[in-house]
Design an enzyme around this catalytic site. Structure first.
Site, PDB file in Angstrom:
ATOM      1  N   TRP A 127       0.857  -1.184   0.000  1.00  0.00           N
ATOM      2  CA  TRP A 127       0.000   0.000   0.000  1.00  0.00           C
ATOM      3  C   TRP A 127       0.894   1.235   0.000  1.00  0.00           C
ATOM      4  O   TRP A 127       1.777   1.358   0.849  1.00  0.00           O
ATOM      5  CB  TRP A 127      -0.884  -0.039   1.248  1.00  0.00           C
ATOM      6  CG  TRP A 127      -1.840   1.090   1.409  1.00  0.00           C
ATOM      7  CD1 TRP A 127      -2.675   1.618   0.458  1.00  0.00           C
ATOM      8  CD2 TRP A 127      -2.088   1.825   2.620  1.00  0.00           C
ATOM      9  NE1 TRP A 127      -3.422   2.632   0.990  1.00  0.00           N
ATOM     10  CE2 TRP A 127      -3.080   2.780   2.314  1.00  0.00           C
ATOM     11  CE3 TRP A 127      -1.569   1.761   3.910  1.00  0.00           C
ATOM     12  CZ2 TRP A 127      -3.569   3.674   3.266  1.00  0.00           C
ATOM     13  CZ3 TRP A 127      -2.053   2.646   4.858  1.00  0.00           C
ATOM     14  CH2 TRP A 127      -3.038   3.592   4.542  1.00  0.00           C
ATOM     15  N   ASP A 208      -0.671  -5.597   9.098  1.00  0.00           N
ATOM     16  CA  ASP A 208      -1.685  -4.617   8.731  1.00  0.00           C
ATOM     17  C   ASP A 208      -2.893  -5.414   8.238  1.00  0.00           C
ATOM     18  O   ASP A 208      -2.831  -6.062   7.190  1.00  0.00           O
ATOM     19  CB  ASP A 208      -1.160  -3.689   7.637  1.00  0.00           C
ATOM     20  CG  ASP A 208      -2.132  -2.545   7.317  1.00  0.00           C
ATOM     21  OD1 ASP A 208      -3.269  -2.578   7.815  1.00  0.00           O
ATOM     22  OD2 ASP A 208      -1.759  -1.642   6.565  1.00  0.00           O
ATOM     23  N   ALA A 210      -6.622  -4.903   7.234  1.00  0.00           N
ATOM     24  CA  ALA A 210      -7.635  -3.897   6.920  1.00  0.00           C
ATOM     25  C   ALA A 210      -8.885  -4.485   6.271  1.00  0.00           C
ATOM     26  O   ALA A 210      -9.861  -3.758   6.066  1.00  0.00           O
ATOM     27  CB  ALA A 210      -7.041  -2.837   5.984  1.00  0.00           C
ATOM     28  N   LYS A 243     -13.525  -0.936   6.269  1.00  0.00           N
ATOM     29  CA  LYS A 243     -14.103  -1.773   5.227  1.00  0.00           C
ATOM     30  C   LYS A 243     -15.157  -2.726   5.774  1.00  0.00           C
ATOM     31  O   LYS A 243     -16.296  -2.751   5.302  1.00  0.00           O
ATOM     32  CB  LYS A 243     -13.006  -2.565   4.498  1.00  0.00           C
ATOM     33  CG  LYS A 243     -12.162  -1.728   3.555  1.00  0.00           C
ATOM     34  CD  LYS A 243     -11.109  -0.929   4.293  1.00  0.00           C
ATOM     35  CE  LYS A 243     -10.232  -0.129   3.349  1.00  0.00           C
ATOM     36  NZ  LYS A 243      -9.248   0.695   4.102  1.00  0.00           N
TER      37      LYS A 243
END
Length: 394
Positions: A127, A208, A210, A243
């Site tokens: 990212w 991470d 997400a 999300k």
């Protein structure tokens, strides 16, 4: 003083969003922005979240500050959601953050405090904001190979060869599930090999996560993170609620710091609270409160999981439809990886010039490295995209 400032480079994704808005073509397709959209092109408020907002409106009695770490109920419910029973609660320090991005930033700052000489290893690609934040903080960054552009899967041999260069005290950033931007993920056997390598080297993993619930389901998507947390002496975990709860604008995230050594919890918690004070003082609470209400109410949680599963299955159906359509048009299975990838994103492996041709000739917008948001499609636009991919020779 301000005359010394230099113009910062434009964010490529934000620039893409603006270009899409200015495109007058009616049949244009936006596959660039990293936001979930349903078949109608909307990012809806989830039913359980709406119900939680009503409940909060009726029951909330104050808007005073929460603690520096945020609401304890939010931390507890999120730790349970992400880690299950993989780690004892008294081995996990946590603070609420402004979104998953805030958790990532604060994790990097914690590492910088603990070991100013630490290098951070990140996947190639990752990212873009990971790299941007690390650069801004002045932390040395090392990339490790991850994505095989020929197979559009994980180049695990190359990844392990690069991670063999880590040293004690380095940080290795990993995506817990639904790798952004590629959609290609490690299996659990590969995760175990990564854990064994990092433990042997004395490096610290950072996860991470997400997109929990967007790939193979809530528990399966958390399996790798739980494996890491349970088997490494120390770990950092940045979790986002944007999300899977659809609360993007509420900026709701959690940073978890796992330390297996007894007695470190208080030190870790104190340092996380200190960083909160330096960055934003008290964290936002509204989104965290909604999450804790949903996860603590059996009825709301059940409805949330049903709707989240509908979202996940919808994206899987779009992946399969696109892979099938490309198989029909190309006469080969070279796009079969699209059905194997997980999450919102896939990377086609197309060159920037062909991505530009998709935009110029067909009104299809995706990031220049050929990352596309599967959730930007619907059953009507899948055949349009498939034909365009064939037409430009990807």
């Amino acid at each position: 003083m301000f005359s010394n400032l230099k113009q910062q480079p434009a964010d490529k994704i934000l620039a893409l969003i603006q270009a899409f808005r200015e495109d007058p073509r009616e049949n244009k397709i936006d596959l660039g922005v990293g936001v979930y959209k349903n078949a109608q092109g909307q990012t809806p408020i989830m039913r359980a979240v709406k119900a939680a907002e009503r409940k909060l409106w009726e029951e909330e009695t104050t808007k005073t500050y929460v603690t520096l770490a945020g609401d304890a109920a939010f931390s507890d419910t999120m730790i349970s959601l992400v880690l299950g029973d993989a780690v004892a609660r008294d081995r996990v320090a946590a603070v609420a953050t402004p979104g998953g991005t805030g958790a990532v930033r604060q994790a990097f700052e914690l590492v910088q405090m603990a070991n100013p000489d630490a290098r951070v290893f990140v996947s190639d690609p990752t990212w873009p904001n990971h790299l941007s934040i690390l650069k801004h903080l002045g932390i040395e960054t090392v990339t490790y190979r991850y994505f095989d552009t020929e197979t559009c899967g994980v180049d695990f041999g190359a990844m392990m060869a690069d991670l063999d260069q880590v040293k004690a005290g380095d940080l290795v950033l990993l995506h817990g599930c639904c790798h952004n931007p590629t959609g290609a993920n490690l299996n659990l056997m590969q995760w175990q090999q990564v854990v064994d390598l990092l433990n042997a080297k004395g490096a610290v993993p950072m996860i991470d996560i997400a997109y929990q619930g967007f790939g193979d389901g809530l528990d399966k998507d958390a399996a790798a993170t739980r494996l890491v947390a349970a088997n490494c002496p120390e770990a950092l975990i940045a979790a986002s609620c944007s999300k899977n709860f659809g609360i993007y604008r509420e900026r709701t995230g959690l940073l978890m710091a796992v330390a297996q050594e007894k007695g470190l919890h208080g030190v870790m918690q104190g340092n996380l609270a200190y960083l909160s004070r330096q960055n934003y003082s008290f964290p936002p609470d509204h989104g965290g409160k909604l999450v804790s209400i949903v996860l603590s109410d059996d009825v709301l949680r059940a409805d949330w999981q049903v709707e989240l599963e509908e979202v996940r299955q919808g994206m899987l159906a779009l992946r399969e439809q696109l892979a099938d359509e490309l198989r029909r048009l190309s006469g080969s299975d070279r796009f079969g990886f699209l059905a194997q990838h997980r999450g919102m994103f896939s990377r086609l492996g197309a060159s920037p010039d062909k991505v530009e041709r998709l935009r110029a000739e067909h009104g299809i917008y995706m990031v220049g490295d050929s990352r596309m948001n599967i959730a930007g499609l619907n059953s009507r636009t899948v055949p349009v995209l498939a034909q365009a991919i064939i037409d430009v020779g990807i």
